[in-house]
Design a protein around this motif. Structure first.
Motif, PDB file in Angstrom:
ATOM      1  N   PRO A  35       0.816  -1.223   0.000  1.00 48.75           N
ATOM      2  CA  PRO A  35       0.000   0.000   0.000  1.00 48.75           C
ATOM      3  C   PRO A  35       0.847   1.270   0.000  1.00 48.75           C
ATOM      4  O   PRO A  35       0.464   2.286  -0.596  1.00 48.75           O
ATOM      5  CB  PRO A  35      -0.806  -0.118   1.302  1.00 48.75           C
ATOM      6  N   ALA A  36       2.014   1.208   0.658  1.00 47.40           N
ATOM      7  CA  ALA A  36       2.867   2.390   0.739  1.00 47.40           C
ATOM      8  C   ALA A  36       3.383   2.824  -0.624  1.00 47.40           C
ATOM      9  O   ALA A  36       3.511   4.025  -0.900  1.00 47.40           O
ATOM     10  CB  ALA A  36       4.039   2.130   1.684  1.00 47.40           C
ATOM     11  N   VAL A  37       3.692   1.856  -1.495  1.00 46.27           N
ATOM     12  CA  VAL A  37       4.237   2.206  -2.814  1.00 46.27           C
ATOM     13  C   VAL A  37       3.156   2.315  -3.879  1.00 46.27           C
ATOM     14  O   VAL A  37       3.320   3.049  -4.862  1.00 46.27           O
ATOM     15  CB  VAL A  37       5.306   1.176  -3.267  1.00 46.27           C
ATOM     16  N   ALA A  38       2.047   1.576  -3.689  1.00 45.43           N
ATOM     17  CA  ALA A  38       1.002   1.563  -4.714  1.00 45.43           C
ATOM     18  C   ALA A  38       0.089   2.780  -4.608  1.00 45.43           C
ATOM     19  O   ALA A  38      -0.587   3.134  -5.566  1.00 45.43           O
ATOM     20  CB  ALA A  38       0.180   0.275  -4.615  1.00 45.43           C
ATOM     21  N   GLY A  39       0.063   3.425  -3.440  1.00 44.80           N
ATOM     22  CA  GLY A  39      -0.735   4.624  -3.254  1.00 44.80           C
ATOM     23  C   GLY A  39      -2.192   4.294  -2.918  1.00 44.80           C
ATOM     24  O   GLY A  39      -2.583   3.120  -2.925  1.00 44.80           O
ATOM     25  N   GLU A  52      -0.847   7.975  -1.420  1.00 49.59           N
ATOM     26  CA  GLU A  52       0.149   8.235  -0.399  1.00 49.59           C
ATOM     27  C   GLU A  52      -0.476   8.709   0.913  1.00 49.59           C
ATOM     28  O   GLU A  52      -1.442   9.471   0.920  1.00 49.59           O
ATOM     29  CB  GLU A  52       1.163   9.281  -0.880  1.00 49.59           C
ATOM     30  N   THR A  53       0.085   8.203   1.988  1.00 50.80           N
ATOM     31  CA  THR A  53      -0.278   8.650   3.324  1.00 50.80           C
ATOM     32  C   THR A  53       1.017   9.044   4.035  1.00 50.80           C
ATOM     33  O   THR A  53       2.117   8.711   3.576  1.00 50.80           O
ATOM     34  CB  THR A  53      -0.972   7.537   4.125  1.00 50.80           C
ATOM     35  N   ASN A  54       0.892   9.729   5.157  1.00 49.06           N
ATOM     36  CA  ASN A  54       2.090  10.101   5.906  1.00 49.06           C
ATOM     37  C   ASN A  54       2.861   8.865   6.352  1.00 49.06           C
ATOM     38  O   ASN A  54       4.091   8.818   6.284  1.00 49.06           O
ATOM     39  CB  ASN A  54       1.705  10.956   7.119  1.00 49.06           C
ATOM     40  N   PHE A  55       2.112   7.855   6.818  1.00 44.33           N
ATOM     41  CA  PHE A  55       2.769   6.623   7.244  1.00 44.33           C
ATOM     42  C   PHE A  55       3.426   5.924   6.059  1.00 44.33           C
ATOM     43  O   PHE A  55       4.538   5.393   6.161  1.00 44.33           O
ATOM     44  CB  PHE A  55       1.754   5.685   7.911  1.00 44.33           C
ATOM     45  N   GLY A  56       2.742   5.918   4.904  1.00 48.75           N
ATOM     46  CA  GLY A  56       3.299   5.304   3.708  1.00 48.75           C
ATOM     47  C   GLY A  56       4.573   5.982   3.256  1.00 48.75           C
ATOM     48  O   GLY A  56       5.528   5.333   2.819  1.00 48.75           O
ATOM     49  N   LYS A  57       4.615   7.318   3.379  1.00 52.37           N
ATOM     50  CA  LYS A  57       5.825   8.049   3.002  1.00 52.37           C
ATOM     51  C   LYS A  57       7.002   7.674   3.898  1.00 52.37           C
ATOM     52  O   LYS A  57       8.140   7.559   3.444  1.00 52.37           O
ATOM     53  CB  LYS A  57       5.579   9.550   3.083  1.00 52.37           C
ATOM     54  N   LYS A  58       6.712   7.463   5.177  1.00 54.07           N
ATOM     55  CA  LYS A  58       7.775   7.051   6.099  1.00 54.07           C
ATOM     56  C   LYS A  58       8.266   5.643   5.760  1.00 54.07           C
ATOM     57  O   LYS A  58       9.465   5.357   5.819  1.00 54.07           O
ATOM     58  CB  LYS A  58       7.272   7.117   7.537  1.00 54.07           C
ATOM     59  N   LEU A  59       7.329   4.764   5.400  1.00 52.64           N
ATOM     60  CA  LEU A  59       7.718   3.406   5.006  1.00 52.64           C
ATOM     61  C   LEU A  59       8.602   3.433   3.761  1.00 52.64           C
ATOM     62  O   LEU A  59       9.568   2.681   3.657  1.00 52.64           O
ATOM     63  CB  LEU A  59       6.477   2.546   4.745  1.00 52.64           C
ATOM     64  N   GLN A  60       8.281   4.319   2.828  1.00 50.71           N
ATOM     65  CA  GLN A  60       9.070   4.405   1.601  1.00 50.71           C
ATOM     66  C   GLN A  60      10.519   4.803   1.893  1.00 50.71           C
ATOM     67  O   GLN A  60      11.432   4.410   1.167  1.00 50.71           O
ATOM     68  CB  GLN A  60       8.442   5.411   0.641  1.00 50.71           C
ATOM     69  N   LYS A  61      10.726   5.540   2.969  1.00 48.86           N
ATOM     70  CA  LYS A  61      12.082   5.943   3.324  1.00 48.86           C
ATOM     71  C   LYS A  61      12.929   4.766   3.788  1.00 48.86           C
ATOM     72  O   LYS A  61      14.163   4.846   3.815  1.00 48.86           O
ATOM     73  CB  LYS A  61      12.038   7.023   4.411  1.00 48.86           C
ATOM     74  N   PRO A  71       1.549   1.235 -12.362  1.00 43.32           N
ATOM     75  CA  PRO A  71       1.213   0.542 -11.104  1.00 43.32           C
ATOM     76  C   PRO A  71       1.972  -0.769 -10.917  1.00 43.32           C
ATOM     77  O   PRO A  71       2.278  -1.160  -9.780  1.00 43.32           O
ATOM     78  CB  PRO A  71      -0.297   0.307 -11.225  1.00 43.32           C
ATOM     79  N   TYR A  72       2.275  -1.449 -12.012  1.00 45.58           N
ATOM     80  CA  TYR A  72       3.048  -2.693 -11.939  1.00 45.58           C
ATOM     81  C   TYR A  72       4.455  -2.419 -11.423  1.00 45.58           C
ATOM     82  O   TYR A  72       4.958  -3.111 -10.526  1.00 45.58           O
ATOM     83  CB  TYR A  72       3.092  -3.312 -13.336  1.00 45.58           C
ATOM     84  N   ARG A  73       5.090  -1.375 -11.947  1.00 41.59           N
ATOM     85  CA  ARG A  73       6.432  -1.016 -11.499  1.00 41.59           C
ATOM     86  C   ARG A  73       6.423  -0.527 -10.055  1.00 41.59           C
ATOM     87  O   ARG A  73       7.371  -0.757  -9.304  1.00 41.59           O
ATOM     88  CB  ARG A  73       7.024   0.066 -12.421  1.00 41.59           C
ATOM     89  N   LYS A  74       5.368   0.154  -9.653  1.00 42.42           N
ATOM     90  CA  LYS A  74       5.271   0.589  -8.258  1.00 42.42           C
ATOM     91  C   LYS A  74       5.274  -0.604  -7.313  1.00 42.42           C
ATOM     92  O   LYS A  74       5.984  -0.620  -6.304  1.00 42.42           O
ATOM     93  CB  LYS A  74       4.004   1.421  -8.045  1.00 42.42           C
ATOM     94  N   ILE A  75       4.482  -1.606  -7.640  1.00 42.71           N
ATOM     95  CA  ILE A  75       4.411  -2.804  -6.796  1.00 42.71           C
ATOM     96  C   ILE A  75       5.747  -3.532  -6.801  1.00 42.71           C
ATOM     97  O   ILE A  75       6.179  -4.084  -5.775  1.00 42.71           O
ATOM     98  CB  ILE A  75       3.268  -3.720  -7.273  1.00 42.71           C
ATOM     99  N   GLN A  76       6.433  -3.520  -7.946  1.00 42.46           N
ATOM    100  CA  GLN A  76       7.734  -4.188  -8.011  1.00 42.46           C
ATOM    101  C   GLN A  76       8.748  -3.548  -7.068  1.00 42.46           C
ATOM    102  O   GLN A  76       9.678  -4.215  -6.622  1.00 42.46           O
ATOM    103  CB  GLN A  76       8.273  -4.169  -9.445  1.00 42.46           C
ATOM    104  N   VAL A  77       8.584  -2.275  -6.743  1.00 45.22           N
ATOM    105  CA  VAL A  77       9.476  -1.629  -5.784  1.00 45.22           C
ATOM    106  C   VAL A  77       9.416  -2.366  -4.452  1.00 45.22           C
ATOM    107  O   VAL A  77      10.451  -2.697  -3.848  1.00 45.22           O
ATOM    108  CB  VAL A  77       9.097  -0.141  -5.592  1.00 45.22           C
ATOM    109  N   ALA A  78       8.203  -2.646  -3.984  1.00 49.76           N
ATOM    110  CA  ALA A  78       8.039  -3.376  -2.717  1.00 49.76           C
ATOM    111  C   ALA A  78       8.586  -4.789  -2.832  1.00 49.76           C
ATOM    112  O   ALA A  78       9.256  -5.290  -1.918  1.00 49.76           O
ATOM    113  CB  ALA A  78       6.571  -3.401  -2.312  1.00 49.76           C
TER     114      ALA A  78
END
Length: 451
Positions: free
Chosen positions: A395-399, A401-410, A423-430
């Motif tokens: 959820p953090a990378v797929a959007g 975006e939330t404040n908590f998700g932004k912290k997770l991305q860090k 969206p496929y590439r976003k999920i691949q980040v995780a």
């Protein structure tokens, strides 16, 4: 033609290497592949990734790293054996000398390098990690939005073989074009299942496994064109397997079958008499009764009370004889293998008497080893940890975006970041982040995120 199956050129490096140029250097291109893999961070992380049993305590059993090293050792021997046989067959008498030199001196290095990398795409907790990823997306169909059917198939049937190609070939942030810039030959040898996830399961090579994510389709199409692999299907993509990939598969099969049984004895799961009996039976089936006399003579030199050392002696002989048997199968079927008509695993093509023992060994492993409580504990732990991490990071990378998700991305290393809208590439980040974790790191991060 056999002389068309190898190349010293590298993915992402567009200056062709003249034939024979590499041979004048201290290391050939294929030895460099081996070195690049063994010094890489993804390979080093295999040290704390499980295969079947929990990570070792007082009793040392194999992890992904030791398994890959042993498979590479077996693969080098198979490659050397097959390569020498191919160079000497009458139908290859007119083969150019540079090709004969490759088969005699370099095929073993290619297979060893591909074996080193064959498990590099496994997530934490091995097969259970794979299943956890697949089940997560099956249970969360909301992430299908914006994805093609093929991309969704990648996620709902996550495959470590395809992830291995991605780790080795994808250009992550900060890397060169071509990822680790391995030779075309080593990369194509890694792909045991040259088809996309949405290919029909009846497509050749048979089975539900696949070896290429949608994100690496173009890379694999380029490789298949270089080696003129026969195509079964354009879309979904499905090709004939490169002959060298069958040798990598054989090395992996030999290592897995024999070593898992030896580990099971060390952990007290299978008794000495059973393991020794299977090894002896397999050797006799491969080499005949007289071979048993030589084995018994060798075993008499090992102390009777040291059961582990006796099994180590038997294991070495068994692996050596299986290498010879696999070589015979490959050389005998070389024409159908070259033409892409040989579908059966090489280890399944050995003499019928030995195949019966292999089948018995695999049945025993399924019953006693892979369903042992310690193995099930790894599976359950892996499922909980991976599902927990996915439920946080996807959820953090797929959007949105939330404040908590932004912290997770860090917490995700910059090499995996993606700033686009796919969206496929976003999920691949995780997935790139999570599958690259060791078992210990995944457990530690899971505990921290859950407080």
């Amino acid at each position: 033609m056999w002389q068309d199956l190898f190349s010293s050129n590298r993915l992402g490096i567009f200056t062709p290497i003249a034939p024979g140029e590499e041979s004048s250097r201290n290391r050939t291109a294929f030895q460099r592949d081996y070195d690049r893999i063994i010094f890489s961070s993804p390979f080093r992380r295999l040290q704390t990734k499980t295969t079947v049993f929990p990570l070792p305590g007082n009793v040392f059993v194999h992890n992904r790293l030791t398994h890959s090293l042993e498979a590479a050792s077996i693969g080098r021997s198979i490659g050397n054996s097959v390569g020498n046989a191919l160079a000497d067959t009458p139908d290859n008498r007119e083969m150019p000398e540079i090709a004969k030199d490759f088969y005699r001196n370099q095929l073993g290095n290619v297979i060893a390098a591909a074996c080193l990398a064959h498990d590099i795409g496994y997530p934490p907790f091995g097969r259970s990690g794979e299943n956890a990823i697949s089940q997560f997306f099956i249970s969360h169909p909301q992430y299908k939005s914006g994805l093609s059917e093929a991309e969704w198939a990648d996620l709902t049937n996550f495959e470590s073989n395809a992830n291995a190609l991605r780790v080795m070939a994808h250009r992550f942030n900060g890397r060169r074009e071509g990822g680790f810039c391995l030779t075309y030959t080593t990369l194509i040898s890694m792909v045991k299942y040259p088809k996309a996830s949405n290919a029909n399961h009846s497509d050749k090579p048979s089975g539900k496994n696949y070896g290429v994510f949608q994100s690496e389709i173009d890379i694999f199409r380029s490789l298949s064109g270089i080696f003129n692999l026969k195509m079964f299907s354009e879309n979904p993509m499905s090709f004939v397997r490169h002959p060298f990939a069958g040798l990598v598969e054989a090395a992996d099969d030999i290592s897995t079958n024999i070593i898992d049984l030896e580990d099971a004895h060390r952990l007290g799961i299978v008794d000495y008499t059973t393991v020794a009996g299977i090894f002896l039976e397999l050797n006799i089936a491969l080499k005949g009764g007289k071979h048993n006399e030589r084995i018994q003579k060798g075993m008499s030199q090992v102390a009777e009370y040291d059961k582990n050392e006796r099994l180590a002696y038997l294991r070495a002989i068994t692996i050596n004889n299986l290498i010879s048997a696999v070589t015979e199968v490959f050389v005998s079927n070389r024409h159908s293998i070259l033409e892409g008509r040989h579908e059966e695993k090489l280890i399944k093509g050995i003499v019928p008497e030995a195949k019966v023992v292999i089948d018995k060994l695999e049945s025993l492993s399924s019953e006693k080893i892979y369903n042992h409580p310690s193995s099930i504990a790894v599976e359950l732990a892996g499922n909980n940890v991976l599902t927990g991490l996915l439920s946080e990071f996807v959820p953090a990378v797929a959007g949105p975006e939330t404040n908590f998700g932004k912290k997770l991305q860090k917490l995700i290393p910059l090499q995996y970041h993606y700033s686009g809208d796919n969206p496929y590439r976003k999920i691949q980040v995780a997935l790139d982040f999570i599958t690259g974790m060791t078992d210990e790191y995944a457990m530690d991060l899971f505990r921290k995120l859950r407080g």
